[in-house]
Motif scaffolding. Structure first.
Motif, PDB file in Angstrom:
ATOM      1  N   PHE A  44      44.266  49.203  44.867  1.00 28.76           N
ATOM      2  CA  PHE A  44      43.380  48.326  44.106  1.00 28.76           C
ATOM      3  C   PHE A  44      42.164  49.096  43.590  1.00 28.76           C
ATOM      4  CE2 PHE A  44      45.844  45.729  46.921  1.00 28.76           C
ATOM      5  CZ  PHE A  44      46.202  44.649  46.124  1.00 28.76           C
ATOM      6  N   GLN A  45      41.697  48.688  42.416  1.00 30.69           N
ATOM      7  CA  GLN A  45      40.504  49.335  41.866  1.00 30.69           C
ATOM      8  C   GLN A  45      39.326  49.181  42.828  1.00 30.69           C
ATOM      9  OE1 GLN A  45      39.540  48.184  37.863  1.00 30.69           O
ATOM     10  NE2 GLN A  45      37.604  49.287  37.878  1.00 30.69           N
ATOM     11  N   HIS A  46      39.192  47.977  43.389  1.00 25.69           N
ATOM     12  CA  HIS A  46      38.197  47.759  44.434  1.00 25.69           C
ATOM     13  C   HIS A  46      38.957  47.663  45.743  1.00 25.69           C
ATOM     14  CE1 HIS A  46      35.394  47.099  41.210  1.00 25.69           C
ATOM     15  NE2 HIS A  46      36.265  46.251  40.671  1.00 25.69           N
ATOM     16  N   ALA A  67      39.606  47.673  28.923  1.00 20.29           N
ATOM     17  CA  ALA A  67      40.728  47.850  28.004  1.00 20.29           C
ATOM     18  C   ALA A  67      41.944  47.023  28.406  1.00 20.29           C
ATOM     19  CB  ALA A  67      41.106  49.329  27.923  1.00 20.29           C
ATOM     20  N   GLY A  68      42.003  46.630  29.670  1.00 19.15           N
ATOM     21  CA  GLY A  68      43.134  45.810  30.113  1.00 19.15           C
ATOM     22  C   GLY A  68      44.061  46.530  31.087  1.00 19.15           C
ATOM     23  N   LYS A  69      43.598  47.638  31.628  1.00 17.41           N
ATOM     24  CA  LYS A  69      44.460  48.429  32.516  1.00 17.41           C
ATOM     25  C   LYS A  69      44.748  47.692  33.828  1.00 17.41           C
ATOM     26  CE  LYS A  69      41.426  51.762  32.612  1.00 17.41           C
ATOM     27  NZ  LYS A  69      40.294  51.203  31.858  1.00 17.41           N
ATOM     28  N   SER A  70      43.679  47.218  34.469  1.00 13.89           N
ATOM     29  CA  SER A  70      43.895  46.522  35.745  1.00 13.89           C
ATOM     30  C   SER A  70      44.696  45.240  35.543  1.00 13.89           C
ATOM     31  CB  SER A  70      42.551  46.186  36.404  1.00 13.89           C
ATOM     32  OG  SER A  70      41.898  47.368  36.805  1.00 13.89           O
ATOM     33  N   THR A  71      44.464  44.578  34.412  1.00 13.53           N
ATOM     34  CA  THR A  71      45.230  43.369  34.125  1.00 13.53           C
ATOM     35  C   THR A  71      46.708  43.711  33.962  1.00 13.53           C
ATOM     36  OG1 THR A  71      43.273  42.449  33.049  1.00 13.53           O
ATOM     37  CG2 THR A  71      45.365  41.349  32.611  1.00 13.53           C
TER      38      THR A  71
HETATM   39  P1  ADP Z   1      40.183  47.656  32.810  1.00 14.19           P
HETATM   40  O1  ADP Z   1      40.886  47.708  34.114  1.00 14.19           O
HETATM   41  O2  ADP Z   1      40.898  48.409  31.737  1.00 14.19           O
HETATM   42  O3  ADP Z   1      38.769  48.114  32.917  1.00 14.19           O
HETATM   43  P2  ADP Z   1      40.585  44.809  32.989  1.00 14.19           P
HETATM   44  O4  ADP Z   1      42.049  44.683  32.940  1.00 14.19           O
HETATM   45  O5  ADP Z   1      39.930  44.701  34.292  1.00 14.19           O
HETATM   46  O6  ADP Z   1      40.147  46.175  32.278  1.00 14.19           O
HETATM   47  O7  ADP Z   1      39.934  43.729  32.036  1.00 14.19           O
HETATM   48  C1  ADP Z   1      40.396  43.488  30.705  1.00 14.19           C
HETATM   49  C2  ADP Z   1      39.637  42.324  30.133  1.00 14.19           C
HETATM   50  O8  ADP Z   1      40.074  41.122  30.740  1.00 14.19           O
HETATM   51  C3  ADP Z   1      38.143  42.394  30.357  1.00 14.19           C
HETATM   52  O9  ADP Z   1      37.507  41.898  29.205  1.00 14.19           O
HETATM   53  C4  ADP Z   1      37.928  41.490  31.523  1.00 14.19           C
HETATM   54  O10 ADP Z   1      36.646  40.923  31.499  1.00 14.19           O
HETATM   55  C5  ADP Z   1      39.008  40.441  31.322  1.00 14.19           C
HETATM   56  N1  ADP Z   1      39.485  39.856  32.571  1.00 14.19           N
HETATM   57  C6  ADP Z   1      40.083  40.530  33.579  1.00 14.19           C
HETATM   58  N2  ADP Z   1      40.457  39.706  34.565  1.00 14.19           N
HETATM   59  C7  ADP Z   1      40.086  38.463  34.171  1.00 14.19           C
HETATM   60  C8  ADP Z   1      40.200  37.163  34.747  1.00 14.19           C
HETATM   61  N3  ADP Z   1      40.780  36.962  35.937  1.00 14.19           N
HETATM   62  N4  ADP Z   1      39.692  36.110  34.068  1.00 14.19           N
HETATM   63  C9  ADP Z   1      39.118  36.290  32.864  1.00 14.19           C
HETATM   64  N5  ADP Z   1      38.989  37.482  32.266  1.00 14.19           N
HETATM   65  C10 ADP Z   1      39.465  38.559  32.896  1.00 14.19           C
END
Ligand code: ADP
Ligand code: MG
Length: 588
Positions: free
Chosen positions: A421-423, A377-381
């Protein structure tokens, strides 16, 4: 007295006695070479083993030290006790330039640059008339120490080994300090280290310069021991051999440097005697044996000989000597209810993928905000945008009224943002206590020099006391002396939270902290988070455990496909049909 200390003292006594014993001169010569090599390899242990940076160019730094000494004493009549310092300055400048250029780039540039550096210095030395070309400089005077001429192997031995033992102790001290933790933290990539406030670039350059300086001292000694210098011991072949010694000995261990240098030197001599007899003719057969040996070590004993020895030594538990240390100063907290974090239309695109789509929300002082949504969903991002790991494509992130979206991670950490961190990202070979103390990096200031000289202890006690305090708070105090890598996943996550708390944050970001935790641990975690909130901390919590989230947080932001779906109280979110469809439905 610990067994380790007994070993150290026994070793020093043995060293002191060796030249007095009626051993052949050859042994003394060998021991001297081993000492000279050990000095270089200690630098490589710090650089390669601890900081994870590979250098093939250490022999060239040895050459810089050796040639500086030989040239200045022979042609300018400068005292050797001065040339050592001049050599160190020249070496440090060369290493600084080389490190400055290459260490900004990704990992592979440094090894390549050091190969180029090793090769070019070799040819340079071999082509300068004033340096005697490939014949080198002859007749370097022996060192004089309080009127005693160190012109025999036996007299040289003591000066050399005092320096080696001091270097080993300084390196050991360094690893057990604030600066040492920063050095260890850069090995696993820069994200975690920077989030702890470590300037990883500066740390790497420091390690590189330090290793080069140790090599330079070895070169100075080398010139006055051999009494002649020529380019061949400073070429790429020797650069590779130094690295080989570090790998064989155990690349992460200071005393492994001694073992590696000793084993390789003795083995090399024996092989040079025996292999031609066995195989007939002459040739550098030992190179082949070394090559095979290296493959075997990398295959079966990655951590080298010292790790093998270390595993059989009793593990010493750090003495708790910080109970009466004064507490570290704390940040002033924002008044309850003040907007701490303001994410305004933040957007992150990865190529065509919109990972975070113009998301806005605020976190206030004394509030826990839940950030939920299905995987991807974009949470970690979003976390990475707030903490400066990733730059925003558009939009802004403001912390207590200050824009932080273009700041590097460690600057954001400095302003009071701390995260997990998630990991899990940790230093597996360090104790839980030391890992947590890394979180307090920005609350100390002592650097490499004071660590080596051990004049950083007052501050170090404060940092360790803080680490223990946060471990106790999170219910992990009894694990403090264990190696972090030996913990189960749940306790590792708790350790990360303690580490984040060590930074005395204003805003705490937790990425799935309860994953892998047992029920009791989850309840304990919830209690700690409530307590932190009551103290005025702001918490942004990503979590999949809905029972935990619903019972803990004040408000929730739900994300799906990078977009904010809804924001509200737990009751409002639970009642929302859109959320059920998008998120809760998929969970059950
Ligand atoms: P969540 O933490 O909610 O599970 P993420 O934030 O990890 O979701 O990921 C959101 C979207 O962005 C996913 O589709 C993931 O594949 C993509 N994504 C995350 N980090 C990167 C990156 N460094 N490069 C390309 N795509 C990314
Ligand atoms: Mg995630």
């Amino acid at each position: 007295m610990t067994m380790r200390r007994s070993f150290l003292i026994a070793f020093i006594v043995l060293l002191a006695l060796l030249p007095q014993l009626p051993v052949p001169e050859f042994w003394i010569t060998q021991a001297n070479y081993i000492g000279l090599y050990t000095l270089v390899v200690i630098g490589l242990v710090l650089l390669t083993g601890v900081a994870g940076l590979t250098s093939f160019g250490q022999a060239a730094f040895v050459g810089l030290g050796a040639y500086t000494a030989a040239y200045l004493t022979l042609t300018q009549g400068v005292s050797p006790w001065l040339t050592v310092w001049i050599g160190l300055v020249i070496t440090a400048i060369a290493a600084l330039i080389l490190g400055w250029i290459t260490l900004r780039m990704s990992g592979h540039y440094l090894p390549l640059a050091t190969i180029a550096w090793g090769l070019s210095l070799y040819y340079l030395l071999g082509n300068i008339d004033a340096l005697g070309k490939y014949d080198g400089l002859l007749g370097v005077p022996a060192l004089k120490f309080f009127g005693i001429e160190l012109n025999t192997g036996r007299s040289f031995f003591y000066l050399l080994w005092v320096i080696v033992v001091l270097a080993a102790l300084a390196a050991t001290n360094l690893l057990d300090s604030r600066a040492g933790r920063a050095l260890r933290a850069v090995k696993g990539g820069s994200t975690m280290a920077e989030a702890m406030g470590v300037n990883t670039f500066q740390t790497k350059v420091t390690a590189f310069v330090l290793a080069a300086m140790l090599a330079s001292i070895s070169g100075w000694l080398f010139a006055h021991f051999q009494r002649t210098v020529n380019p061949s011991p400073f070429g790429l072949k020797m650069g590779i051999e130094y690295l080989f010694m570090a790998v064989i000995g155990g690349v992460g261990h200071v005393w492994g440097a001694l073992v590696g240098a000793g084993v390789v030197k003795i083995l090399e001599d024996q092989l040079q005697v025996w292999l031609p007899k066995l195989l007939g003719g002459s040739g550098n057969y030992e190179i082949i044996v070394f090559g095979i040996l290296l493959v075997l070590v990398l295959q079966y004993a990655r951590d080298g000989i010292w790790a093998f020895i270390e595993a059989r030594l009793p593990r010493v538990q750090r003495k708790v000597d910080w109970a009466d240390a004064p507490a570290l100063a704390e940040r002033s907290r924002p008044p309850h209810g003040e907007v701490v974090l303001d994410v305004n239309a933040a957007r992150k695109e990865f190529g065509g993928l919109v990972a975070v789509n113009d998301v806005s929300f605020q976190v206030r002082a004394g509030e826990i905000l839940g950030l939920i949504g299905p995987n991807g969903a974009g949470k970690s991002t979003t976390f990475n945008l707030v903490t400066g790991v990733l730059p925003v494509t558009r939009g802004s992130v403001t912390l207590r009224g200050e824009r932080i979206d273009s700041l590097p991670s460690r600057q954001i950490a400095k302003r009071g943002v701390s995260r997990t961190f998630q990991h899990v990202k940790m230093i597996a070979g360090m104790t839980v206590l030391e890992n947590v103390a890394l979180g307090a990096h920005l609350r100390g200031s002592r650097g490499v020099g004071s660590a080596m000289l051990r004049i950083d202890r007052a501050e170090e006690r404060q940092l360790l006391k803080e680490a223990e305090k946060q471990l106790r708070r999170i219910g992990m105090a009894e694990h403090m002396h264990e190696l972090a890598g030996n913990l189960a996943l749940g306790p590792q996550r708790l350790m990360e939270i303690a580490r984040a708390l060590c930074a005395d944050p204003t805003l705490l970001l937790l990425d799935e902290p309860a994953a892998g935790l047992r029920l009791k641990e989850k309840q304990g975690l919830a209690d700690v988070l409530r307590q932190l909130r009551d103290e005025g901390l702001s918490i942004l919590l990503v979590e999949h455990d809905m029972d935990l989230v619903m019972g803990l947080v004040d408000r929730i932001v739900v994300m799906e496909f990078g977009t904010k779906l809804i924001e509200g109280t737990p009751e409002e979110v639970q009642a929302s049909p859109a959320v059920r469809a998008a998120y809760l439905g998929t969970e059950h």
